[in-house]
Motif scaffolding. Structure first.
Motif, PDB file in Angstrom:
ATOM      1  N   ALA A  58       0.841  -1.200   0.000  1.00 27.90           N
ATOM      2  CA  ALA A  58       0.000   0.000   0.000  1.00 27.90           C
ATOM      3  C   ALA A  58       0.871   1.243   0.000  1.00 27.90           C
ATOM      4  O   ALA A  58       1.910   1.287   0.688  1.00 27.90           O
ATOM      5  CB  ALA A  58      -0.924   0.004   1.220  1.00 27.90           C
ATOM      6  N   SER A  72       0.587   5.745  -0.160  1.00 31.73           N
ATOM      7  CA  SER A  72      -0.238   6.952  -0.204  1.00 31.73           C
ATOM      8  C   SER A  72       0.660   8.166  -0.064  1.00 31.73           C
ATOM      9  O   SER A  72       1.771   8.069   0.486  1.00 31.73           O
ATOM     10  CB  SER A  72      -1.269   6.925   0.942  1.00 31.73           C
ATOM     11  N   GLY A  84       4.046  -1.583  -5.026  1.00 32.67           N
ATOM     12  CA  GLY A  84       2.824  -0.854  -4.777  1.00 32.67           C
ATOM     13  C   GLY A  84       2.426  -0.056  -6.010  1.00 32.67           C
ATOM     14  O   GLY A  84       3.147  -0.042  -7.005  1.00 32.67           O
TER      15      GLY A  84
END
Lengths: 114, 112
Positions: free
Chosen positions: A5, A7, A106
């Motif tokens: 993941a 972000s 990712g």
């Protein structure tokens, strides 16, 4: 199995500003990598962690880039101050090395510096 | 720095045809890996070949490695529209767990 993941997915900043990217590797993967991919090129390794220790940061521009992996799980890559040439996709990958050398990537953070 | 160089840089073929792309690298390796990248699924591992192997198969993929010439090739048989993507070779020169050195990639387009 959940993947790697990252972000945010996109970030636009002005030059000289700072930015940070976050990565959560696949559970149980001790080895974590950060790559920079400039448009039209292949990814370039910036830094490699084994648990919470740095294995290789020879290609990390240390005057402006920093990275950490506290507790040996999540990792943060920071740029301060950003330059126009830092516009790229920043990819995080993890692996089960040394058991397996396959790397899992990712989705990346696309950074635009204006 | 980029160690590998893929050839060709771009390739367009008809669906059902075979696609071959080549890769050269500069230093001795522990293993060489091929990855696929498209906008939908990001960068995905396809196959790994170790320095003591000469050929490896996985489904419609066939990889060869010639360490004397520091080169590798990836063959995709019976191509499909979903194979449209960029393909990268990536070399690992350390003990195997090191970060990868990627080439610039081959952009493959499968025409329906």
């Amino acid at each position: 199995e959940a993947g790697v993941a990252q972000s945010p997915r996109y970030k636009i900043i002005e030059k000289r500003q700072s930015v940070a990217f976050w990565c959560n590797p696949i559970s149980g993967h001790a080895t974590l990598y950060w790559y920079q991919q400039i448009l039209g090129q292949g990814p370039k390794l910036l830094i490699q962690f084994q648990n919470n220790g740095v294995v290789d940061d020879s290609q990390l521009p240390k005057d402006r880039f920093s990275a950490e992996r506290l507790k040996g799980v999540d990792s943060t890559l920071k740029i301060q101050p950003a330059k126009l040439e830092d516009s790229a996709v920043y990819l995080c990958a993890s692996s089960l090395a040394p058991t397996s050398y396959e790397q899992y990537f990712g989705p990346g953070t696309r950074l635009t510096v204006t | 720095s980029q160690q590998g160089e893929e050839d060709p840089q771009a390739l367009s073929i008809q669906e059902g045809e075979n696609a071959t792309m080549n890769c050269s690298y500069k230093t001795s390796i522990n293993n060489l890996q091929w990855y696929r990248q498209n906008s939908g699924r990001g960068l995905v591992h396809l196959i790994l070949i170790r320095s003591n192997e000469r050929e490896k198969h996985s489904g419609r993929l066939r990889v060869t490695l010639d360490t004397s010439k520091k080169s590798s090739s990836l063959l995709i048989t019976a191509s499909r529209a979903a194979d449209t993507a960029s393909y990268f070779c990536a070399s690992n020169s350390g003990g195997g767990a090191d970060g990868l050195t990627f080439g610039k990639g081959t952009h493959l387009i499968i025409q329906p």
